[in-house]
Design a protein around this motif. Structure first.
Motif, PDB file in Angstrom:
ATOM      1  N   LYS A 241     -57.698 -58.321 -40.277  1.00  0.00           N
ATOM      2  CA  LYS A 241     -58.905 -58.349 -39.452  1.00  0.00           C
ATOM      3  C   LYS A 241     -59.961 -59.294 -40.019  1.00  0.00           C
ATOM      4  O   LYS A 241     -60.807 -59.810 -39.292  1.00  0.00           O
ATOM      5  CB  LYS A 241     -59.462 -56.927 -39.344  1.00  0.00           C
ATOM      6  CG  LYS A 241     -60.618 -56.740 -38.387  1.00  0.00           C
ATOM      7  CD  LYS A 241     -61.021 -55.269 -38.330  1.00  0.00           C
ATOM      8  CE  LYS A 241     -62.209 -55.057 -37.401  1.00  0.00           C
ATOM      9  NZ  LYS A 241     -62.626 -53.632 -37.362  1.00  0.00           N
ATOM     10  N   LYS A 244     -60.963 -62.642 -38.337  1.00  0.00           N
ATOM     11  CA  LYS A 244     -61.827 -62.720 -37.156  1.00  0.00           C
ATOM     12  C   LYS A 244     -63.294 -62.921 -37.526  1.00  0.00           C
ATOM     13  O   LYS A 244     -64.134 -63.089 -36.638  1.00  0.00           O
ATOM     14  CB  LYS A 244     -61.683 -61.439 -36.332  1.00  0.00           C
ATOM     15  CG  LYS A 244     -60.283 -61.188 -35.793  1.00  0.00           C
ATOM     16  CD  LYS A 244     -60.240 -59.885 -35.005  1.00  0.00           C
ATOM     17  CE  LYS A 244     -58.836 -59.621 -34.464  1.00  0.00           C
ATOM     18  NZ  LYS A 244     -58.770 -58.341 -33.704  1.00  0.00           N
ATOM     19  N   TYR A 245     -63.589 -62.910 -38.810  1.00  0.00           N
ATOM     20  CA  TYR A 245     -64.984 -62.955 -39.242  1.00  0.00           C
ATOM     21  C   TYR A 245     -65.184 -64.062 -40.280  1.00  0.00           C
ATOM     22  O   TYR A 245     -65.299 -63.788 -41.479  1.00  0.00           O
ATOM     23  CB  TYR A 245     -65.393 -61.600 -39.817  1.00  0.00           C
ATOM     24  CG  TYR A 245     -65.273 -60.466 -38.833  1.00  0.00           C
ATOM     25  CD1 TYR A 245     -66.315 -60.164 -37.966  1.00  0.00           C
ATOM     26  CD2 TYR A 245     -64.096 -59.716 -38.753  1.00  0.00           C
ATOM     27  CE1 TYR A 245     -66.205 -59.128 -37.055  1.00  0.00           C
ATOM     28  CE2 TYR A 245     -63.976 -58.682 -37.842  1.00  0.00           C
ATOM     29  CZ  TYR A 245     -65.034 -58.396 -36.990  1.00  0.00           C
ATOM     30  OH  TYR A 245     -64.916 -57.372 -36.074  1.00  0.00           O
ATOM     31  N   GLN A 279     -52.753 -54.234 -36.193  1.00  0.00           N
ATOM     32  CA  GLN A 279     -53.780 -55.212 -36.561  1.00  0.00           C
ATOM     33  C   GLN A 279     -53.183 -56.507 -37.095  1.00  0.00           C
ATOM     34  O   GLN A 279     -53.904 -57.475 -37.329  1.00  0.00           O
ATOM     35  CB  GLN A 279     -54.762 -54.621 -37.581  1.00  0.00           C
ATOM     36  CG  GLN A 279     -54.181 -54.313 -38.951  1.00  0.00           C
ATOM     37  CD  GLN A 279     -53.575 -52.923 -39.031  1.00  0.00           C
ATOM     38  OE1 GLN A 279     -53.175 -52.359 -38.030  1.00  0.00           O
ATOM     39  NE2 GLN A 279     -53.536 -52.371 -40.246  1.00  0.00           N
ATOM     40  N   GLU A 284     -50.690 -65.417 -36.873  1.00  0.00           N
ATOM     41  CA  GLU A 284     -51.968 -65.711 -37.528  1.00  0.00           C
ATOM     42  C   GLU A 284     -51.868 -65.757 -39.052  1.00  0.00           C
ATOM     43  O   GLU A 284     -52.849 -66.048 -39.728  1.00  0.00           O
ATOM     44  CB  GLU A 284     -53.016 -64.654 -37.122  1.00  0.00           C
ATOM     45  CG  GLU A 284     -53.444 -64.725 -35.659  1.00  0.00           C
ATOM     46  CD  GLU A 284     -54.214 -66.006 -35.374  1.00  0.00           C
ATOM     47  OE1 GLU A 284     -55.141 -66.330 -36.147  1.00  0.00           O
ATOM     48  OE2 GLU A 284     -53.883 -66.688 -34.381  1.00  0.00           O
TER      49      GLU A 284
END
Length: 312
Positions: A241, A244-245, A279, A284
């Motif tokens: 995750k 994504k940041y 997730q 990716e």
């Protein structure tokens, strides 16, 4: 009241060296010690470091149990039970698989958070009314999470003594993970309490030992802003995750992140979905690794072999 807390000797895998068993102190036992130390005389013995002293007769023994040490924990318990000492078993294996534990092995089982169980265990033990099990309810807030008794650590015993927890559990439910069958409350600690733990350790290098350091992105950002002035070097475990940041990755680099442990688990999409690792996106993997490497952050990649979608 004298209470002895024990970490049984772990079983090494064929590829393990002695560094594995001296990796870090048991934060669970140190937390229990801090919870009860004002009422009890507490000692901690780690059988991975040195032999257990069986020549004592404490009022109560607490044993931390993971799946690999259960047989040894039962042996240790039997020695103390023969002396008339009451033995409590707790830890992640007791919490997640209490129905598999032989009823005669221990006098009582501690299931869930120590903060919600050990004060009552001590009170009942004092009055001779120890129950067969103690089950923790949810914590009301992160303020309820106790700090480990870091002053009880002999720093020379471990490769890493500077381990800090900022949360409990994980918001994800991957099928193969202990957290999927244990207590399901994900909760962050009070930031001030975490900063105080870092101060107590007196080092600029910290290993954040959480299952998921970014389980609450907003909390993580606030925390990283607070540690900026400390000029730390730190490591942690996160999920994919993080990709994504980008602003969070930048903040991690700025605050001294050296490496991130990431559970990629498998290059098979079928295997990932079979264990509810939703997730993770196989497509990716390379981009995420590239983004972290561009920021000078090392990736400690974890993989699980033998999932149902794996081929030779």
């Amino acid at each position: 009241m004298k209470v002895k807390l024990i970490q049984p000797r772990m079983l090494k895998c064929p590829m393990d060296t002695d560094l594995k068993i001296r990796m870090s102190p048991h934060l669970g036992l140190l937390t229990v010690a801090n919870i009860i130390r004002h009422e009890c005389e507490v000692t901690i013995e780690n059988e991975n470091i040195r032999a257990i002293h069986f020549d004592d007769v404490p009022d109560l023994v607490g044993i931390a149990v993971t799946v690999d040490v259960l047989p040894r924990a039962i042996e240790i318990a039997s020695i103390y039970k023969e002396k008339g000492v009451k033995v409590i078993a707790g830890g992640i294996h007791i919490t997640t698989a209490s129905n598999t534990i032989p009823k005669e092995a221990f006098d009582s089982l501690c299931i869930g958070f120590a903060e919600n169980t050990w004060p009552q265990i001590i009170e009942d033990a004092k009055h001779g009314r120890l129950q067969s099990q103690y089950v923790s309810g949810p914590l009301e807030s992160g303020d309820d999470i106790a700090s480990p008794a870091y002053d009880l650590i002999d720093k020379t015993d471990y490769l890493w003594y500077n381990v800090v927890s900022t949360s409990r559990s994980c918001p994800h439910r991957c099928d193969f993970c202990y957290n999927s069958s244990g207590t399901h409350q994900y909760i962050n600690r009070n930031i001030e309490d975490v900063l105080e733990d870092i101060k107590k350790l007196g080092t600029k290098h910290i290993m954040f030992i959480d299952d998921n350091f970014i389980g609450n992105i907003s909390w993580t950002k606030q925390f990283l802003e607070r540690i900026k002035p400390l000029k730390l070097n730190w490591n942690a475990a996160v999920t994919m995750k993080i990709g994504k940041y980008p602003e969070l990755m930048d903040l991690m680099k700025e605050t001294g992140c050296q490496s991130l442990f990431i559970g990629f688990e498998s290059i098979s999409s079928q295997s990932l979905s079979s264990v509810n690792k939703m997730q993770n996106n196989r497509e990716e993997f390379e981009r995420l690794i590239s983004e972290l490497h561009k920021r000078g952050i090392m990736v400690n990649a974890s993989f699980v072999f033998g999932l149902d979608g794996d081929t030779p």
